[in-house]
Enzyme design. Structure first.
Site, short mmCIF file in Angstrom:
data_model
loop_
_atom_site.label_atom_id
_atom_site.label_comp_id
_atom_site.label_asym_id
_atom_site.label_seq_id
_atom_site.Cartn_x
_atom_site.Cartn_y
_atom_site.Cartn_z
N GLU A 1 -24.59 71.66 -18.83
CA GLU A 1 -25.72 70.76 -19.11
C GLU A 1 -27.01 71.44 -18.68
O GLU A 1 -27.11 71.94 -17.55
CB GLU A 1 -25.62 69.43 -18.35
CG GLU A 1 -24.61 68.48 -18.91
CD GLU A 1 -24.59 67.12 -18.20
OE1 GLU A 1 -25.63 66.71 -17.64
OE2 GLU A 1 -23.53 66.49 -18.21
N GLU B 1 -19.45 65.94 -12.95
CA GLU B 1 -20.27 65.77 -11.76
C GLU B 1 -19.61 64.96 -10.65
O GLU B 1 -20.20 64.02 -10.11
CB GLU B 1 -21.63 65.18 -12.14
CG GLU B 1 -22.41 66.08 -13.08
CD GLU B 1 -23.89 65.75 -13.17
OE1 GLU B 1 -24.28 64.62 -12.85
OE2 GLU B 1 -24.66 66.65 -13.58
N TYR C 1 -30.71 71.20 -13.94
CA TYR C 1 -31.94 70.70 -14.57
C TYR C 1 -33.17 71.29 -13.90
O TYR C 1 -34.14 70.57 -13.64
CB TYR C 1 -31.94 69.17 -14.52
CG TYR C 1 -30.91 68.57 -15.47
CD1 TYR C 1 -31.24 68.32 -16.80
CD2 TYR C 1 -29.61 68.32 -15.05
CE1 TYR C 1 -30.30 67.80 -17.68
CE2 TYR C 1 -28.67 67.80 -15.93
CZ TYR C 1 -29.01 67.55 -17.25
OH TYR C 1 -28.09 67.05 -18.12
N ASP D 1 -25.22 57.38 -16.61
CA ASP D 1 -26.41 56.79 -17.23
C ASP D 1 -26.15 56.18 -18.60
O ASP D 1 -26.86 55.28 -19.02
CB ASP D 1 -27.58 57.80 -17.27
CG ASP D 1 -27.41 58.91 -18.31
OD1 ASP D 1 -26.25 59.20 -18.71
OD2 ASP D 1 -28.43 59.50 -18.72
C1 BDP Z 1 -26.31 64.56 -15.68
C2 BDP Z 1 -25.17 63.74 -16.24
C3 BDP Z 1 -25.47 63.20 -17.63
C4 BDP Z 1 -26.86 62.61 -17.68
C5 BDP Z 1 -27.84 63.72 -17.36
C6 BDP Z 1 -29.30 63.27 -17.42
O1 BDP Z 1 -23.98 64.50 -16.27
O2 BDP Z 1 -24.50 62.25 -17.98
O3 BDP Z 1 -27.16 62.01 -18.89
O4 BDP Z 1 -27.60 64.15 -16.04
O5 BDP Z 1 -29.80 62.79 -16.42
O6 BDP Z 1 -26.33 64.44 -14.32
O7 BDP Z 1 -29.90 63.37 -18.48
#
Ligand code: BDP
Length: 618
Positions: free
Chosen positions: A501, A410, A465, A160
């Site tokens: 993350e 990823e 997430y 992204d």
């Molecule tokens: C993850 C990626 C990261 C993105 C993040 C997002 O590793 O680079 O910026 O999601 O969506 O999948 O904020």
């Protein structure tokens, strides 16, 4: 690969500043000759994309040209003269006057050209650097180029963050003796109070080698002779997270009493070990607190900036972070040197982001095409990844702050072919550096049941997430799924697990008394929910929030002027969640936070909502 440094036998000229700049026409002249006819100037270091108001420059796909005049110091007669580009993103071609002297693919690692035979000490030459921003299935990171109906070329990619390009790091001219030191490798250990420093030196010619370790006060603490050997430092001062201590290794090539070449490499004495489910630094369990970062600022793009470097590290300290991941590419060497000097721990990641065609593939994470196949990511992609890995490890191997290599972000580790792709890369990384643990950041679709590569690695880094891309606004359900997921990894592999993350997009100034995504309160509750889970899992060794600061992305309907998961805004103002993290992290000194620090918030929901499809979530 040694960073150019001035020493008693080497001199260094920095070539940063304003260079003439032009975007190449489609019918670019190859090889490049002549003076660039242009009104534009571009600063080095900086990405070029956000400098100009012309959209065509921002969206350009292909070559751009940078040019300046360089004078070689007249005292360099008899020396080798080299050019060093710290990065040309993603491909660089370097011309001295009309001669092509270097070509390099890979936008985040340095390269050099020996230009001795093309220049005259005291004289000037025209330095032209072509930089190409194209990403293909044979580059790391990968991408593809498509054509619009009206014939314009467009770059697509599988990450992204915005594909900033140009000369985003410094350019140097330097001299070294004809007979010179080519490389130095330092590996440290500790026995009792004694630091054990194994070194090996490679040189262009066979001569005597003398090495000497100097402490921070400038005292010689150990010496040795020979191109490889061991130094013992009594009552050693360890390099520790939060308490850095650096020695200098002075390496000299000698002939009789004459010093032919001299180079000084800073180093720290520390040990690393993964034991059971613990990550040990100097024999003590270490708990990572910090962030995935980006090299990203307004106007400069990915251009290295020492003001932001200093300020970002101040903010890391303020918020109680002890570490960060160089997501999703190796950062400028100045960043690692700063981390070395200030005791910040680094997970050094390669630029292998987006080896995954399943991310846009809906709930299954399997795209319309398999990620690993002769038509998609194949042997050529793997060869580019291997070459990149060699360059990253060669550049960063002597930094004490670097405690682990992350070899990809990823990847489609849940898909067929992942093991065949990654097993040789893991083997290569272990050959190149047997001392540092290896990890990769696992995508949401890669579960403890379907992941095909986790057993090859030492630490499991998990990107999740829950509460953002899935169970959006429903933290109660998110909490249950997150806990089951993390416990699954711990039980399946028995390795240390960290969160590489977790994050929620947040608009500063957006407020709500409810669990309302995008509000500052939601980012706080989201983090607190995650922390409750982490604190219930013994094998958990750390938390890296996504992201340190808001950053620019490619166009997309899920992004408003970039990715807003920053704990700080793009100009480094704290969102409310910065205070939540600060309250949790301050004073931990690398130890695991205790469970009672993360009591359930008042506004925790008990209801559950339907599972949101991942499709189109990003
Ligand atoms: C993850 C990626 C990261 C993105 C993040 C997002 O590793 O680079 O910026 O999601 O969506 O999948 O904020």
């Amino acid at each position: 690969m040694l960073k150019p440094r001035p020493t008693t036998t080497r001199e260094l000229v920095n070539l940063d500043g304003l260079w003439r700049f032009a975007v190449a026409d489609a019918d670019v002249r190859e090889p490049w000759t002549g003076t660039l006819e242009t009104q534009l100037e571009a600063p080095v270091p900086a990405s070029y994309n956000d400098l100009f108001t012309d959209q065509k420059i921002r969206d350009h796909v292909g070559w751009v040209w940078y040019q300046r005049t360089v004078r070689v110091p007249r005292g360099w007669a008899g020396e080798r003269v080299l050019l060093r580009l710290d990065a040309a993103t993603h491909e660089g071609k370097v011309y001295v006057d009309d001669v092509l002297v270097a070509r390099h693919v890979g936008g985040y690692t340095p390269f050099e050209a020996d230009i001795t035979d093309h220049v005259t000490p005291g004289g000037e030459f025209r330095l032209t650097v072509g930089v190409n921003n194209e990403l293909t299935s044979e580059t790391i990171p990968p991408g593809s180029i498509t054509a619009t109906r009206d014939g314009r070329r467009q770059q697509t990619y599988l990450h992204d963050f915005y594909n900033y390009a140009g000369l985003a790091r410094s350019v140097w001219l330097y001299s070294k003796p004809r007979r010179h030191i080519s490389d130095i490798t330092i590996v440290t250990g500790v026995i009792g109070q004694t630091g054990i420093v194994d070194y090996s030196v490679t040189a262009s010619h066979e001569t005597g080698v003398r090495v000497c370790a100097i402490d921070a006060a400038g005292h010689e603490v150990a010496t040795a002779h020979g191109s490889s050997g061991t130094l013992a430092i009594d009552s050693v001062n360890l390099w520790q997270p939060g308490a850095a201590y650096l020695y200098d290794l002075v390496v000299e090539l000698v002939e009789g009493n004459e010093v032919i070449d001299s180079y000084t490499e800073p180093f720290g004495v520390r040990t690393l070990e993964v034991r059971g489910t613990e990550f040990l630094i100097n024999g003590k369990p270490f708990y990572f607190t910090g962030f995935g970062k980006h090299e990203d600022t307004a106007v400069r793009g990915k251009g290295h900036d020492n003001a932001y470097l200093v300020h970002d590290f101040q903010l890391l300290d303020w918020v109680g972070a002890n570490s960060f991941r160089t997501s999703h590419y190796p950062y400028a060497e100045e960043v690692l040197e700063f981390a070395d000097r200030h005791g910040i721990v680094v997970v050094d990641e390669t630029a292998a982001v987006g080896l995954n065609l399943g991310v846009q593939g809906g709930l299954t994470g399997i795209g319309p095409k398999p990620t690993f196949s002769p038509e998609t990511f194949n042997h050529e992609t793997q060869a580019a990844h291997a070459q990149h890995l060699r360059e990253v490890i060669a550049r960063d191997k002597n930094h004490p702050s670097v405690v682990m290599w992350s070899i990809a972000n990823e990847p489609a580790s849940n898909e067929e072919g992942a093991r065949e792709f990654f097993e040789p890369l893991v083997k290569l990384a272990r050959e190149l550096d047997p001392t540092r643990p290896l990890t990769y950041a696992a995508v949401m679709f890669a579960t403890f049941q379907n992941d095909k590569i986790a057993d090859l690695f030492d630490v499991l880094s998990i990107n999740r997430y829950y509460g953002w891309y899935v169970f959006t606004g429903d933290l109660a359900t998110a909490e249950q799924y997150l806990e089951a997921d993390l416990r699954g990894w711990v039980e399946a592999f028995g390795k240390p697990v960290m969160m590489s993350e977790y994050g929620a997009d947040t608009m500063p100034g957006q407020h709500s008394v409810w669990d309302m995504p995008w509000s500052e309160e939601y980012q706080q509750s989201y983090l607190t929910m995650n922390h409750r889970v982490f604190d219930r899992i013994d094998a958990f060794i750390g938390e890296h929030v996504w992201n340190f600061a808001d950053f620019q992305t490619s166009n997309g309907i899920h992004r408003v002027d970039g990715n807003r998961k920053g704990i700080f805004t793009r100009d480094r103002k704290p969102k409310a969640a910065a205070h939540t993290l600060r309250a949790r992290w301050t004073g931990l000194a690398g130890t695991k936070p205790s469970a009672n620090q993360t009591a359930a918030p008042d506004n925790e929901k008990t209801t559950t909502s339907s599972v949101h499809a991942l499709e189109g979530a990003k």
